[in-house]
Enzyme design. Structure first.
Site, PDB file in Angstrom:
ATOM      1  N   ARG A  23      44.105  46.418  51.810  1.00  0.00           N
ATOM      2  CA  ARG A  23      45.307  46.399  50.981  1.00  0.00           C
ATOM      3  C   ARG A  23      45.849  47.820  50.878  1.00  0.00           C
ATOM      4  O   ARG A  23      45.145  48.802  51.133  1.00  0.00           O
ATOM      5  CB  ARG A  23      45.007  45.846  49.593  1.00  0.00           C
ATOM      6  CG  ARG A  23      44.044  46.689  48.782  1.00  0.00           C
ATOM      7  CD  ARG A  23      43.801  46.080  47.415  1.00  0.00           C
ATOM      8  NE  ARG A  23      45.030  46.002  46.657  1.00  0.00           N
ATOM      9  CZ  ARG A  23      45.161  45.345  45.501  1.00  0.00           C
ATOM     10  NH1 ARG A  23      44.143  44.684  45.008  1.00  0.00           N
ATOM     11  NH2 ARG A  23      46.292  45.336  44.845  1.00  0.00           N
ATOM     12  N   LYS A  63      49.069  43.214  39.692  1.00  0.00           N
ATOM     13  CA  LYS A  63      50.132  42.515  38.957  1.00  0.00           C
ATOM     14  C   LYS A  63      49.852  42.508  37.464  1.00  0.00           C
ATOM     15  O   LYS A  63      50.780  42.566  36.649  1.00  0.00           O
ATOM     16  CB  LYS A  63      50.280  41.088  39.479  1.00  0.00           C
ATOM     17  CG  LYS A  63      51.060  41.003  40.774  1.00  0.00           C
ATOM     18  CD  LYS A  63      51.362  39.570  41.140  1.00  0.00           C
ATOM     19  CE  LYS A  63      52.152  39.504  42.443  1.00  0.00           C
ATOM     20  NZ  LYS A  63      52.426  38.107  42.854  1.00  0.00           N
ATOM     21  N   GLU A  80      52.782  34.572  45.746  1.00  0.00           N
ATOM     22  CA  GLU A  80      52.845  33.713  44.569  1.00  0.00           C
ATOM     23  C   GLU A  80      53.976  34.225  43.682  1.00  0.00           C
ATOM     24  O   GLU A  80      54.030  35.420  43.380  1.00  0.00           O
ATOM     25  CB  GLU A  80      51.523  33.739  43.798  1.00  0.00           C
ATOM     26  CG  GLU A  80      51.542  32.834  42.573  1.00  0.00           C
ATOM     27  CD  GLU A  80      50.280  32.922  41.738  1.00  0.00           C
ATOM     28  OE1 GLU A  80      50.257  32.304  40.654  1.00  0.00           O
ATOM     29  OE2 GLU A  80      49.332  33.613  42.159  1.00  0.00           O
TER      30      GLU A  80
END
Length: 733
Positions: free
Chosen positions: A330, A340, A81
């Site tokens: 992850r 983020k 994104e």
């Protein structure tokens, strides 16, 4: 009337909210081949939790195989994104989607395809700057996608598919407030928990028709189509109406509680422009885009594992091809945050210089610090991609950098925190050097010049010369006023060797700028190359009088703790960046520091400054090799060997640390004591269970609580699992 209504809703809820009654049966799907790509050698890898909704019909599978060149190619996708800069966790994802997944599957190189897709469904958080930076980072890392796509290019298709769901009775317009939706989800979850625990949900969490089904769930198709069209026309305010999927309010997975598919947002889109005022949500969008692009393997991280149900439910409801989904762990890296939200806060609150600050774990930050694409990709290869959750040591990344930079970087000497040294017997040293030079006249370099190989292990990197001048600079770490048994550097009573010159350097006088503060202005020294001189304990590096002045930035870990906590802002390392504005570096590197050759989108020139580490030319450099004017800035990539950061702790911090250690010891002792308890006595003797139960079966499993009330079958089953787990540990003691 209300009681009758509630009972009616209870009876009809499953039929109206869950598709399980109309799912394809296993028998209907039995003819579908398990292997749909002839080029996949290993079919037992990249396998996740199976769901009935995930099964494709023969027709869907046949169309997919045809679209993927009759099954001779395998396709993955990398879908970031554009709401921030890519970080090293994305590098792991790229490595998996462009390379490692195919290796695991045994797919030959010619059959590998990866689509690079911008998952751009949130216009308020996305910018053209992020879009450009993501493309530049992916290109710099060397990955070549089959094509680049945007989720926003499918906005019209997504809208029409949403209309199709409304017409099929699987989506509805909803004007419940955020608070009401949260209450609805909470009620649904409490009912599921009660049911799973063997209790009556109608007693523990009775239905409230204002929440379940709520005022909108069972409204007409025409009404929902009209409201959805009005949403697109901009009739409503933001948050007034949404489009929700009519999923399953009795599911054990809260992600099935009628997710929002569309919301109103009066914000222009950085790629699609201003044509839309409603935008699809991520959960609705990405599974459909995966299907439209004929993705074979949709690879994500483990936090999306519970999103399997909505992913496949949406594709099932639309009768679209369902890719295989695989979740991997992850990347968790020591002394780093990859959220983020936290990275954005670091930038916005000026904790760092920006997204490309060399302390940031972004690809831009790592590149600016001197980590090359080869280093990052090699690191990602080494740590691999599995479902195991772990924290990777930062030293693995640092060591990867050292191993790759060592054979490629040219060497140069430097004084990062320089002290000026005047060689008082320099003329005598010149004469001695001239007399000892046994080379033929035409082979001689100028007196006091020495040829140095740029790399001691690779002659192809060439040579440069270093020149000993009357005035030189040494690093402050190489001089002390007082001797110490463990210190081998220069003192007033201890000589050192000068690298490449070969002789000794002896300090005869210290001249201070401020003696009280210990600030040294100059050292007056002599050099000695006589054969009977005392052998020095060490040789130090130096920089000549005509060395290049530059700013050196030495970087350490951004955090003082290996695994930052929720109090991460308090754990920032105040010494993560140390500036040395007056460093002196050997002039042989000048041609590689020209600002015209420096870019934020490429790996800039790197050097090994002997004894100090590996350094890279920073984008703040303004130096011109042609005019020899401007500023040189060097960033330290990594030290030559692992350094241990030692934080100064206060008395309160030390007390808290001691308390944590004591608690850890207590827990360890309790664990060891627990391991000694026979499984049959687990629920009688273990402190956390003692006194909770009054009756047990022959195996020691409780059957009644302390007050004599019989336990439910579900509770007994849970206790049996706990006993079985303990039995395995007890058997190994």
């Amino acid at each position: 009337v209300l009681i009758i209504l509630v009972e009616k809703r209870k009876k009809t809820m499953v039929a109206t909210s869950t598709p399980s009654a109309t799912l394809p049966s296993s028998k209907e799907e039995s003819a579908v081949p398990a292997v749909f790509n002839s080029v996949i050698a290993n079919t037992n890898v990249l396998v996740g939790r199976e769901l009935e909704w995930a099964k494709n019909s023969e027709e869907l599978l046949a169309k997919h195989v045809e679209a993927n060149n009759k099954g001779t190619i395998v396709r993955t996708r990398f879908p970031p994104e554009p709401n921030g800069f890519l970080h090293i966790g994305h590098a792991k994802s790229m490595n998996m989607n462009f390379f490692a997944a195919f290796e695991k599957l045994g797919v030959p190189p010619e059959s590998r395809r990866t689509i690079f897709r911008y998952d751009d469904t949130n216009p308020e958080a996305e910018t053209q700057e992020y879009i450009d930076s993501i493309y530049n980072d992916l290109t710099w890392l060397g990955w070549k996608p089959e094509k680049t796509t945007y989720s926003s290019d499918n906005f019209e298709t997504l809208y029409q598919l949403a209309v199709q769901l409304i017409k099929n009775g699987r989506a509805y317009a909803c004007n419940m407030s955020k608070v009401q939706v949260e209450a609805q989800r909470d009620l649904a979850l409490r009912r599921v928990k009660a049911k799973n625990a063997g209790r009556d949900p109608d007693i523990e969490a009775p239905l409230d028709p204002l929440l379940i089904p709520g005022p909108n769930r069972d409204t007409t198709v025409d009404r929902n189509l009209q409201i959805f069209e009005n949403m697109r026309k901009g009739v409503y305010e933001e948050g007034e109406w949404t489009l929700r999927l009519k999923m399953d309010l009795e599911s054990a997975n809260p992600n099935m509680y009628d997710l929002v598919a569309y919301r109103v947002k009066y914000a222009p889109h950085p790629h699609a422009g201003s044509d839309w005022c409603i935008y699809p949500m991520y959960d609705f969008t990405h599974c459909i885009c995966d299907s439209l692009e004929d993705i074979d393997y949709s690879i994500c991280t483990l936090e999306f594992e519970t999103r399997r149900e909505p992913y496949y439910w949406i594709l099932w409801a639309l009768d679209m091809y369902r890719p295989k989904v695989y979740e991997m762990s992850r990347l968790n890296l020591q002394y780093t945050v990859l959220s983020k939200r936290r990275l954005l806060k670091l930038v916005n609150q000026k904790f760092v210089r920006g997204w490309s600050d060399p302390r940031m774990p972004t690809i831009s930050g790592l590149r600016r610090r001197g980590y090359t694409a080869e280093i990052i990709n090699s690191f990602c290869n080494d740590i691999g991609a599995t479902r195991a959750i772990n924290v990777v040591e930062i030293e693995k990344l640092n060591q990867t950098a050292r191993l790759i930079l060592a054979p490629k970087c040219r060497r140069a000497m430097a004084a990062i925190d320089p002290i000026a040294v005047e060689i008082t017997n320099f003329d005598d040293a010149i004469q001695m050097e001239f007399e000892n030079d046994e080379k033929e006249e035409d082979e001689r370099l100028a007196v006091m010049e020495y040829r140095v190989q740029n790399s001691p292990t690779d002659e192809s990197l060439g040579y440069h010369t270093v020149k000993l001048t009357k005035k030189i600079y040494i690093d402050s770490s190489d001089f002390r006023l007082e001797d110490h048994a463990d210190y081998y550097g220069l003192t007033r009573n201890q000589s050192v060797g000068l690298k490449y010159y070969g002789g000794n350097l002896t300090c005869e006088e210290v001249i201070f700028d401020d003696q009280a503060a210990g600030k040294i202005k100059l050292l007056r020294c002599v050099v000695d190359k006589k054969s009977d001189r005392k052998k020095p304990k060490t040789f130090i590096t130096w920089a000549p009088e005509d060395g290049l002045k530059c700013e050196v930035r030495v970087y350490n870990n951004l955090f003082t703790v290996a695994e930052p906590t929720e109090a991460w802002e308090e754990e920032l390392n105040a010494e993560s960046e140390k500036l040395y504005p007056n460093a002196i570096v050997d002039p042989s590197i000048a041609e590689f520091c020209d600002s015209k050759d420096v870019s934020q989108w490429k790996a800039n020139a790197s050097f090994q400054l002997e004894r100090f580490g590996y350094f890279v030319v920073d984008i703040d450099t303004s130096f011109s090799f042609e005019t020899c004017r401007g500023k040189i800035v060097l960033n330290r990539t990594v030290s030559l060997k692992e350094e241990e950061f030692k934080k100064t702790v206060s008395a309160d911090e030390q007390a808290a640390l001691n308390a944590r250690r004591a608690e850890q010891r207590r827990q360890m002792e309790a664990k060891e004591a627990r391991m000694k308890i026979n499984p049959k006595d687990l629920f009688r003797e273990t402190p956390e269970y003692k006194g909770k139960y009054s009756q047990y079966d022959n195996e020691g499993v409780p059957t009644h609580d302390a007050s004599g009330v019989e336990l439910t079958k579900s509770a007994i089953k849970t206790l049996k699992k706990e006993q079985a787990k303990h039995s395995k540990v007890w058997g190994k003691k």
